[in-house]
Design a protein around this motif. Structure first.
Motif, short mmCIF file in Angstrom:
data_model
loop_
_atom_site.label_atom_id
_atom_site.label_comp_id
_atom_site.label_asym_id
_atom_site.label_seq_id
_atom_site.Cartn_x
_atom_site.Cartn_y
_atom_site.Cartn_z
N ALA A 193 0.84 -1.19 0.00
CA ALA A 193 0.00 0.00 0.00
C ALA A 193 0.88 1.24 0.00
CB ALA A 193 -0.90 -0.01 1.23
N LEU A 194 0.30 2.35 -0.41
CA LEU A 194 1.02 3.62 -0.39
C LEU A 194 0.46 4.49 0.72
CD1 LEU A 194 1.19 4.58 -4.17
CD2 LEU A 194 2.97 3.56 -2.76
N ILE A 195 1.37 5.20 1.40
CA ILE A 195 0.96 6.18 2.40
C ILE A 195 1.69 7.48 2.12
CG2 ILE A 195 0.40 4.48 4.19
CD1 ILE A 195 3.09 5.21 5.53
N ASP A 196 1.10 8.57 2.60
CA ASP A 196 1.81 9.85 2.51
C ASP A 196 2.70 9.98 3.74
OD1 ASP A 196 0.18 10.69 4.63
OD2 ASP A 196 -1.04 12.00 3.38
N ILE A 197 3.42 11.06 3.82
CA ILE A 197 4.41 11.22 4.88
C ILE A 197 3.78 11.45 6.26
CG2 ILE A 197 4.84 13.71 4.71
CD1 ILE A 197 7.46 10.86 4.92
N GLY A 239 13.06 14.67 3.17
CA GLY A 239 12.36 15.10 1.96
C GLY A 239 11.46 14.08 1.30
N PHE A 240 11.26 12.92 1.90
CA PHE A 240 10.37 11.94 1.31
C PHE A 240 8.93 12.40 1.44
CE2 PHE A 240 14.22 9.61 1.75
CZ PHE A 240 14.21 8.71 0.71
N SER A 241 8.11 12.10 0.45
CA SER A 241 6.71 12.52 0.47
C SER A 241 5.75 11.34 0.47
CB SER A 241 6.42 13.46 -0.70
OG SER A 241 6.92 12.91 -1.90
N SER A 242 6.22 10.14 0.17
CA SER A 242 5.36 8.96 0.22
C SER A 242 6.21 7.73 0.51
CB SER A 242 4.56 8.79 -1.07
OG SER A 242 5.41 8.54 -2.16
N ILE A 243 5.50 6.65 0.90
CA ILE A 243 6.17 5.41 1.27
C ILE A 243 5.36 4.25 0.70
CG2 ILE A 243 6.91 3.93 3.19
CD1 ILE A 243 6.77 6.67 4.86
N ALA A 244 6.02 3.34 0.03
CA ALA A 244 5.40 2.08 -0.37
C ALA A 244 5.62 1.13 0.80
CB ALA A 244 6.05 1.54 -1.64
N GLY A 295 1.43 9.36 7.23
CA GLY A 295 0.97 8.03 7.60
C GLY A 295 -0.42 7.71 7.09
N ARG A 296 -1.00 8.54 6.24
CA ARG A 296 -2.34 8.30 5.70
C ARG A 296 -2.24 7.52 4.40
NH1 ARG A 296 -2.90 14.38 6.69
NH2 ARG A 296 -1.73 14.31 4.78
N GLU A 297 -3.12 6.54 4.25
CA GLU A 297 -3.14 5.75 3.03
C GLU A 297 -3.57 6.63 1.86
OE1 GLU A 297 -4.32 1.24 1.76
OE2 GLU A 297 -4.91 1.98 3.72
N ILE A 298 -2.90 6.47 0.72
CA ILE A 298 -3.22 7.24 -0.48
C ILE A 298 -3.50 6.26 -1.62
CG2 ILE A 298 -1.95 9.32 0.19
CD1 ILE A 298 0.41 8.39 -1.50
N PRO A 299 -4.20 6.72 -2.67
CA PRO A 299 -4.52 5.80 -3.78
C PRO A 299 -3.27 5.26 -4.45
CG PRO A 299 -5.72 7.89 -3.98
CD PRO A 299 -4.74 8.05 -2.85
N ALA A 300 -3.41 4.06 -4.97
CA ALA A 300 -2.31 3.42 -5.68
C ALA A 300 -1.90 4.27 -6.88
CB ALA A 300 -2.72 2.03 -6.14
N ASP A 301 -0.64 4.21 -7.20
CA ASP A 301 -0.06 4.98 -8.29
C ASP A 301 0.14 4.04 -9.48
OD1 ASP A 301 1.52 6.57 -9.93
OD2 ASP A 301 2.65 7.38 -8.26
N ASP A 302 -0.32 4.44 -10.66
CA ASP A 302 -0.19 3.57 -11.82
C ASP A 302 1.13 3.76 -12.58
OD1 ASP A 302 -0.79 6.06 -12.80
OD2 ASP A 302 -2.34 5.37 -14.19
N ARG A 303 1.95 4.70 -12.13
CA ARG A 303 3.25 4.90 -12.79
C ARG A 303 4.19 3.76 -12.44
NH1 ARG A 303 3.88 11.00 -10.78
NH2 ARG A 303 3.24 9.90 -8.93
N VAL A 304 4.89 3.27 -13.42
CA VAL A 304 5.86 2.19 -13.20
C VAL A 304 7.25 2.81 -13.24
CG1 VAL A 304 6.78 0.03 -14.10
CG2 VAL A 304 4.33 0.51 -14.28
N PRO A 305 7.95 2.81 -12.11
CA PRO A 305 9.30 3.38 -12.12
C PRO A 305 10.27 2.51 -12.90
CG PRO A 305 8.70 2.63 -9.91
CD PRO A 305 7.54 2.36 -10.79
N LEU A 306 11.07 3.16 -13.71
CA LEU A 306 12.07 2.47 -14.53
C LEU A 306 13.46 2.77 -14.01
CD1 LEU A 306 10.54 3.48 -17.98
CD2 LEU A 306 10.29 1.26 -16.81
N ALA A 307 14.40 1.95 -14.41
CA ALA A 307 15.80 2.20 -14.09
C ALA A 307 16.28 3.41 -14.88
CB ALA A 307 16.64 0.98 -14.42
#
Length: 141
Positions: free
Chosen positions: A2-6, A100-105, A8-20
């Protein structure tokens, strides 16, 4: 995961796929996955094209991700989402915020509920949980 903001609140899933870094196509609003040990200078030229930087934490004791997050925010002025992923624990929430982090997986072993209510966790709170109320008084003496 799940994703949370900084906060600690759950946020909607992100559809972006991080690439190398080496897989990034041309364009704007991209997401990149940075493994531990990546230097901020390696990614700095690409920051204007990025919307999401996912910083990998291979172990919760590995502090390189904190350094990278702070460098991207403070030295290179990145304003997009910096997300911690991998082995992070709720006790690190305040440090993630400071760097400086804004979200956490959130990892499976630490679901969103464990992160809630930790707006300003302190070392003292961690000691209380580890030692119990009486152990803190002994540790501070």
């Amino acid at each position: 995961m799940a994703l949370i903001d900084i906060a600690g609140r759950e946020i909607p899933a992100d559809d972006r796929v991080p690439l190398a870094l080496e897989e990034l196509p041309e364009g704007q609003g991209l997401a990149v996955l940075l493994p531990a040990g990546t230097l901020a200078e390696e990614v700095a030229p690409l920051l204007p094209r990025l919307a999401l930087v996912v910083v990998e934490f291979p172990k919760f004791r590995d502090g390189r991700g904190f350094t990278l997050g702070r460098a991207l925010r403070e030295r290179h002025g990145f304003t997009g989402d910096i997300r911690a992923a991998g082995h992070v624990i709720p006790d690190q929430l305040a440090l993630l915020r400071q760097c400086g982090f804004s979200s956490i997986a959130t990892p499976a072993e630490h679901p969103p509920a464990q992160w809630q209510g930790l707006k300003d966790p302190t070392q003292r709170q961690l000691l209380q949980r580890l030692l119990g109320g009486e152990g803190v008084a002994r540790a501070q003496a």
